[in-house]
Design a protein around this motif. Sequence first.
Motif, PDB file in Angstrom:
ATOM      1  N   PRO A  10      -3.300   6.511   5.672  1.00  0.00           N
ATOM      2  CA  PRO A  10      -2.148   6.264   6.534  1.00  0.00           C
ATOM      3  C   PRO A  10      -2.310   5.094   7.491  1.00  0.00           C
ATOM      4  O   PRO A  10      -1.317   4.559   7.983  1.00  0.00           O
ATOM      5  N   GLU A  11      -3.548   4.699   7.771  1.00  0.00           N
ATOM      6  CA  GLU A  11      -3.761   3.591   8.702  1.00  0.00           C
ATOM      7  C   GLU A  11      -3.612   2.266   7.971  1.00  0.00           C
ATOM      8  O   GLU A  11      -4.282   2.015   6.966  1.00  0.00           O
ATOM      9  N   ILE A  12      -2.721   1.400   8.477  1.00  0.00           N
ATOM     10  CA  ILE A  12      -2.468   0.101   7.872  1.00  0.00           C
ATOM     11  C   ILE A  12      -3.049  -0.978   8.774  1.00  0.00           C
ATOM     12  O   ILE A  12      -2.642  -1.127   9.930  1.00  0.00           O
ATOM     13  N   THR A  13      -4.014  -1.710   8.267  1.00  0.00           N
ATOM     14  CA  THR A  13      -4.671  -2.746   9.053  1.00  0.00           C
ATOM     15  C   THR A  13      -4.068  -4.120   8.745  1.00  0.00           C
ATOM     16  O   THR A  13      -3.310  -4.296   7.791  1.00  0.00           O
ATOM     17  N   ARG A  14      -4.452  -5.065   9.546  1.00  0.00           N
ATOM     18  CA  ARG A  14      -4.008  -6.451   9.321  1.00  0.00           C
ATOM     19  C   ARG A  14      -4.515  -6.956   7.974  1.00  0.00           C
ATOM     20  O   ARG A  14      -3.803  -7.652   7.243  1.00  0.00           O
ATOM     21  N   ALA A  15      -5.742  -6.568   7.615  1.00  0.00           N
ATOM     22  CA  ALA A  15      -6.292  -6.952   6.307  1.00  0.00           C
ATOM     23  C   ALA A  15      -5.455  -6.354   5.173  1.00  0.00           C
ATOM     24  O   ALA A  15      -5.237  -7.011   4.147  1.00  0.00           O
ATOM     25  N   ASP A  16      -4.979  -5.114   5.368  1.00  0.00           N
ATOM     26  CA  ASP A  16      -4.117  -4.498   4.363  1.00  0.00           C
ATOM     27  C   ASP A  16      -2.835  -5.309   4.173  1.00  0.00           C
ATOM     28  O   ASP A  16      -2.338  -5.465   3.049  1.00  0.00           O
ATOM     29  N   ALA A  17      -2.288  -5.803   5.279  1.00  0.00           N
ATOM     30  CA  ALA A  17      -1.050  -6.590   5.204  1.00  0.00           C
ATOM     31  C   ALA A  17      -1.242  -7.828   4.333  1.00  0.00           C
ATOM     32  O   ALA A  17      -0.348  -8.212   3.567  1.00  0.00           O
ATOM     33  N   PHE A  18      -2.413  -8.453   4.413  1.00  0.00           N
ATOM     34  CA  PHE A  18      -2.680  -9.627   3.576  1.00  0.00           C
ATOM     35  C   PHE A  18      -2.801  -9.236   2.098  1.00  0.00           C
ATOM     36  O   PHE A  18      -2.369  -9.984   1.213  1.00  0.00           O
ATOM     37  N   HIS A  19      -3.381  -8.050   1.833  1.00  0.00           N
ATOM     38  CA  HIS A  19      -3.404  -7.549   0.454  1.00  0.00           C
ATOM     39  C   HIS A  19      -1.977  -7.401  -0.066  1.00  0.00           C
ATOM     40  O   HIS A  19      -1.660  -7.810  -1.192  1.00  0.00           O
ATOM     41  N   LEU A  20      -1.121  -6.796   0.751  1.00  0.00           N
ATOM     42  CA  LEU A  20       0.267  -6.583   0.352  1.00  0.00           C
ATOM     43  C   LEU A  20       0.974  -7.906   0.068  1.00  0.00           C
ATOM     44  O   LEU A  20       1.726  -8.031  -0.905  1.00  0.00           O
ATOM     45  N   MET A  21       0.740  -8.899   0.915  1.00  0.00           N
ATOM     46  CA  MET A  21       1.363 -10.210   0.710  1.00  0.00           C
ATOM     47  C   MET A  21       0.928 -10.817  -0.621  1.00  0.00           C
ATOM     48  O   MET A  21       1.746 -11.384  -1.363  1.00  0.00           O
ATOM     49  N   ASP A  22      -0.361 -10.683  -0.941  1.00  0.00           N
ATOM     50  CA  ASP A  22      -0.859 -11.227  -2.209  1.00  0.00           C
ATOM     51  C   ASP A  22      -0.189 -10.535  -3.393  1.00  0.00           C
ATOM     52  O   ASP A  22       0.225 -11.189  -4.363  1.00  0.00           O
ATOM     53  N   TRP A  23      -0.090  -9.203  -3.331  1.00  0.00           N
ATOM     54  CA  TRP A  23       0.515  -8.459  -4.437  1.00  0.00           C
ATOM     55  C   TRP A  23       1.985  -8.830  -4.612  1.00  0.00           C
ATOM     56  O   TRP A  23       2.463  -8.974  -5.733  1.00  0.00           O
ATOM     57  N   LEU A  24       2.692  -8.985  -3.496  1.00  0.00           N
ATOM     58  CA  LEU A  24       4.130  -9.248  -3.567  1.00  0.00           C
ATOM     59  C   LEU A  24       4.444 -10.687  -3.958  1.00  0.00           C
ATOM     60  O   LEU A  24       5.605 -11.030  -4.194  1.00  0.00           O
ATOM     61  N   GLU A  25       3.433 -11.533  -4.045  1.00  0.00           N
ATOM     62  CA  GLU A  25       3.617 -12.891  -4.549  1.00  0.00           C
ATOM     63  C   GLU A  25       3.390 -12.964  -6.062  1.00  0.00           C
ATOM     64  O   GLU A  25       3.621 -14.001  -6.671  1.00  0.00           O
ATOM     65  N   ASP A  26       2.933 -11.846  -6.642  1.00  0.00           N
ATOM     66  CA  ASP A  26       2.659 -11.778  -8.072  1.00  0.00           C
ATOM     67  C   ASP A  26       3.917 -11.300  -8.796  1.00  0.00           C
ATOM     68  O   ASP A  26       4.356 -10.156  -8.619  1.00  0.00           O
ATOM     69  N   GLU A  27       4.513 -12.150  -9.608  1.00  0.00           N
ATOM     70  CA  GLU A  27       5.769 -11.814 -10.263  1.00  0.00           C
ATOM     71  C   GLU A  27       5.636 -10.633 -11.216  1.00  0.00           C
ATOM     72  O   GLU A  27       6.594  -9.882 -11.423  1.00  0.00           O
ATOM     73  N   GLN A  28       4.456 -10.442 -11.787  1.00  0.00           N
ATOM     74  CA  GLN A  28       4.266  -9.289 -12.669  1.00  0.00           C
ATOM     75  C   GLN A  28       4.273  -7.987 -11.876  1.00  0.00           C
ATOM     76  O   GLN A  28       4.714  -6.954 -12.369  1.00  0.00           O
ATOM     77  N   VAL A  29       3.779  -8.024 -10.644  1.00  0.00           N
ATOM     78  CA  VAL A  29       3.776  -6.834  -9.793  1.00  0.00           C
ATOM     79  C   VAL A  29       5.184  -6.517  -9.300  1.00  0.00           C
ATOM     80  O   VAL A  29       5.611  -5.364  -9.259  1.00  0.00           O
TER      81      VAL A  29
END
Length: 303
Positions: A10-29
């Motif tokens: 449940p804890e979302i860190t700043r590092a997690d946010a960067f993971h999310l940004m990387d995934w959401l830039e992937d058109e296959q994802v």
Amino acid sequence: MTKPFISLCPEITRADAFHLMDWLEDEQVTRYLSDSRHVSRFIEQVVGRVQLPILTHLFNQGGRFFMACDRHDVPVGFVRLVKNEADCEMVLVIGDRDNWGRKLGASAIREGMKLAFLEMRAERLIAKIHADNARSLKAFERCGFLIQSDTPALKSLAMHSERYLRLLREGTADEATGIHITEIDQARLRHLLALAHPSAVFELEHEVERATVVEPHQVPQDVVTMNSRAVVRLDGEAVEVALVYPEEADDSAGKFSVCSDVGTAILGYKEGDAFDWRMTHRTRHVQIEKVLYQPEAAGHFHL
């Protein structure tokens, strides 16, 4: 082969946010995500505007957001649960494409069901999936979801709480190693659960509901029942543990409440069982090395 394992953190860190940004830039994802651009912009704004290490409160606006992590606590995706009265909707993404095809999606769905039905007390859990997203459709159907509506563009699948509990008791909604509890322990634990706040003990409720229930005289002697003592290895370190009810707990004396991380984890397992279990802030590898004392084996059925 190692079983798939996912914990929802449940804890979302700043590092997690960067993971999310990387995934959401992937058109296959993002291929089947209808609001991926909106989510991506939101995350970019949060990262740019808020200079905090923990961003949980921002991601939980309008719902509950969880990072889906593997047994090494490495984020591989995310789950969002949005409750609207009796219904709850789940959005699931495995963002790390290297982990596609490893059944981590199904594992994340099971963890999401546990939260939705046992902590959030939803009556129905819904997943709306693009009709061409065969991988996600298969994962939800494997977990017992049934199609409620079907259009050329979108399929809506649902699981009701009654069906979830039935599948859990039958062992078809859970891939964890089977556990055993006695009829007496089950009755006492259900009484304990009725008095507790659901969010504090939903993991324990899950274990009680999925356990195979046996008469006290029939429980195998190497099973950890209530008031048993056992040698347990936590990440390889041997610890002697007594499994007790909350009023008798004393961690300094090795008496762990059944409501604690360790207590809930070991309930019903037997000598030789080894598994991963998400505890506070991290996942630990648990092994039941030796049951030193079991009330039923000793003929102490009053305990």
